[in-house]
Motif scaffolding. Sequence first.
Motif, PDB file in Angstrom:
ATOM      1  N   VAL A 266      46.690  48.912 -18.819  1.00  0.00           N
ATOM      2  CA  VAL A 266      45.664  48.579 -17.837  1.00  0.00           C
ATOM      3  C   VAL A 266      45.745  47.078 -17.594  1.00  0.00           C
ATOM      4  O   VAL A 266      45.702  46.293 -18.547  1.00  0.00           O
ATOM      5  N   LYS A 267      45.884  46.680 -16.347  1.00  0.00           N
ATOM      6  CA  LYS A 267      46.062  45.274 -16.012  1.00  0.00           C
ATOM      7  C   LYS A 267      45.122  44.865 -14.885  1.00  0.00           C
ATOM      8  O   LYS A 267      44.669  45.698 -14.092  1.00  0.00           O
ATOM      9  N   VAL A 268      44.849  43.567 -14.830  1.00  0.00           N
ATOM     10  CA  VAL A 268      44.052  43.006 -13.739  1.00  0.00           C
ATOM     11  C   VAL A 268      45.004  42.598 -12.616  1.00  0.00           C
ATOM     12  O   VAL A 268      46.091  42.074 -12.860  1.00  0.00           O
ATOM     13  N   ALA A 269      44.619  42.886 -11.378  1.00  0.00           N
ATOM     14  CA  ALA A 269      45.453  42.563 -10.221  1.00  0.00           C
ATOM     15  C   ALA A 269      45.781  41.072 -10.182  1.00  0.00           C
ATOM     16  O   ALA A 269      44.968  40.232 -10.562  1.00  0.00           O
ATOM     17  N   GLU A 270      46.970  40.759  -9.705  1.00  0.00           N
ATOM     18  CA  GLU A 270      47.435  39.370  -9.671  1.00  0.00           C
ATOM     19  C   GLU A 270      47.346  38.730  -8.288  1.00  0.00           C
ATOM     20  O   GLU A 270      47.198  37.518  -8.172  1.00  0.00           O
ATOM     21  N   LEU A 271      47.432  39.529  -7.224  1.00  0.00           N
ATOM     22  CA  LEU A 271      47.679  38.955  -5.900  1.00  0.00           C
ATOM     23  C   LEU A 271      46.421  38.582  -5.130  1.00  0.00           C
ATOM     24  O   LEU A 271      46.504  37.926  -4.089  1.00  0.00           O
ATOM     25  N   LYS A 272      45.254  39.031  -5.604  1.00  0.00           N
ATOM     26  CA  LYS A 272      43.966  38.642  -5.000  1.00  0.00           C
ATOM     27  C   LYS A 272      43.984  38.874  -3.491  1.00  0.00           C
ATOM     28  O   LYS A 272      44.341  39.920  -3.001  1.00  0.00           O
ATOM     29  N   ASN A 273      43.609  37.826  -2.719  1.00  0.00           N
ATOM     30  CA  ASN A 273      43.482  37.962  -1.269  1.00  0.00           C
ATOM     31  C   ASN A 273      44.821  38.059  -0.543  1.00  0.00           C
ATOM     32  O   ASN A 273      44.853  38.324   0.661  1.00  0.00           O
ATOM     33  N   GLU A 274      45.918  37.812  -1.255  1.00  0.00           N
ATOM     34  CA  GLU A 274      47.234  37.897  -0.637  1.00  0.00           C
ATOM     35  C   GLU A 274      47.749  39.333  -0.581  1.00  0.00           C
ATOM     36  O   GLU A 274      48.710  39.628   0.134  1.00  0.00           O
ATOM     37  N   ALA A 275      47.153  40.230  -1.350  1.00  0.00           N
ATOM     38  CA  ALA A 275      47.723  41.567  -1.524  1.00  0.00           C
ATOM     39  C   ALA A 275      47.852  42.326  -0.210  1.00  0.00           C
ATOM     40  O   ALA A 275      48.845  43.031   0.016  1.00  0.00           O
ATOM     41  N   GLY A 276      46.857  42.214   0.678  1.00  0.00           N
ATOM     42  CA  GLY A 276      46.888  42.971   1.924  1.00  0.00           C
ATOM     43  C   GLY A 276      48.066  42.590   2.803  1.00  0.00           C
ATOM     44  O   GLY A 276      48.768  43.460   3.323  1.00  0.00           O
ATOM     45  N   MET A 277      48.286  41.289   2.972  1.00  0.00           N
ATOM     46  CA  MET A 277      49.386  40.834   3.833  1.00  0.00           C
ATOM     47  C   MET A 277      50.746  41.151   3.206  1.00  0.00           C
ATOM     48  O   MET A 277      51.659  41.642   3.868  1.00  0.00           O
ATOM     49  N   TYR A 278      50.882  40.902   1.890  1.00  0.00           N
ATOM     50  CA  TYR A 278      52.144  41.213   1.221  1.00  0.00           C
ATOM     51  C   TYR A 278      52.440  42.704   1.270  1.00  0.00           C
ATOM     52  O   TYR A 278      53.574  43.131   1.524  1.00  0.00           O
TER      53      TYR A 278
END
Length: 285
Positions: A266-278
């Motif tokens: 189980v991990k915490v997401a790394e990309l934050k607000n960038e995830a949608g565009m990436y």
Amino acid sequence: MKVIGVDIGGTKIRMGVLDSDMTIYKDYKVPTSFPLYDLLEKEILSIIEEFPDVEAIGIGTHGFVDSNKGRIVFASDLLPGWTGTEVKAQLEKATNRRVEIDNDANVAALAEAKIGAAKKYNRTVCLTLGTGLGGGVIIDDFVLSGGPNGGAAELGHMTLFPGGAPCPCGRKGCFEQYVSGTALRRRIEEAGLPYKPEELFTAEDPKAKQVIKEFTYDLAVVISSLQAAFDMEVVVIGGGVSEAADYWFDDLQEQLKPMLLNPIDVKVAELKNEAGMYGAAQLVL
């Protein structure tokens, strides 16, 4: 290969020109306005004029999406007039470029699976704990999405407590009514506590600790139920609630251990607000 990644939100649209190495050549932000399709086409044509070597366009959006046909099956009042829009067909005709579109939670999950917290795994479930509970399932680089009603992998609307708290989807007891930012606010109110959700996790109040314990217990049940369906290797938790994970993550792990069929990470997401565009870019890469 250059592509355009588009992340459509209720207040702004984020667009970037990226390549297969996830190098961002230019990043654009525009306020969301309506009619939404007209705005989208205008902005993308402007970007293509500036970057004529762009070969494809990936889009992540709120709502139920038929990803095969590229059609918006349903979007709430957050994006008025968006329901029924044939985004893929219209935009491919306007731009002469390949277009792919999917739900925003799915593209965020794809980003985490390809270049974020789950990049070393083949089977990933991503849970976005925000206003609601978004979910994305990635199996061997494929996004589980679409369906005739655009409802595949709408994990937030699986039932946790039959007959429980009413959900905006029209049913009762959905996952997102117990494991989301909105759910935390309701739990706090029901416990008669004076805290905001972001204050809850640092409070020394025994009632606050009990609310956290109940929240992490329900989240553990959600994860263990999803494991029975998808046998994932890793769960990635993102969204606003994950920003306080330092305060509740260990509790979740302890609650989860006796519930799992097999160990998972189980991990915490790394990309934050960038995830949608990436993730939108990854749809066409």
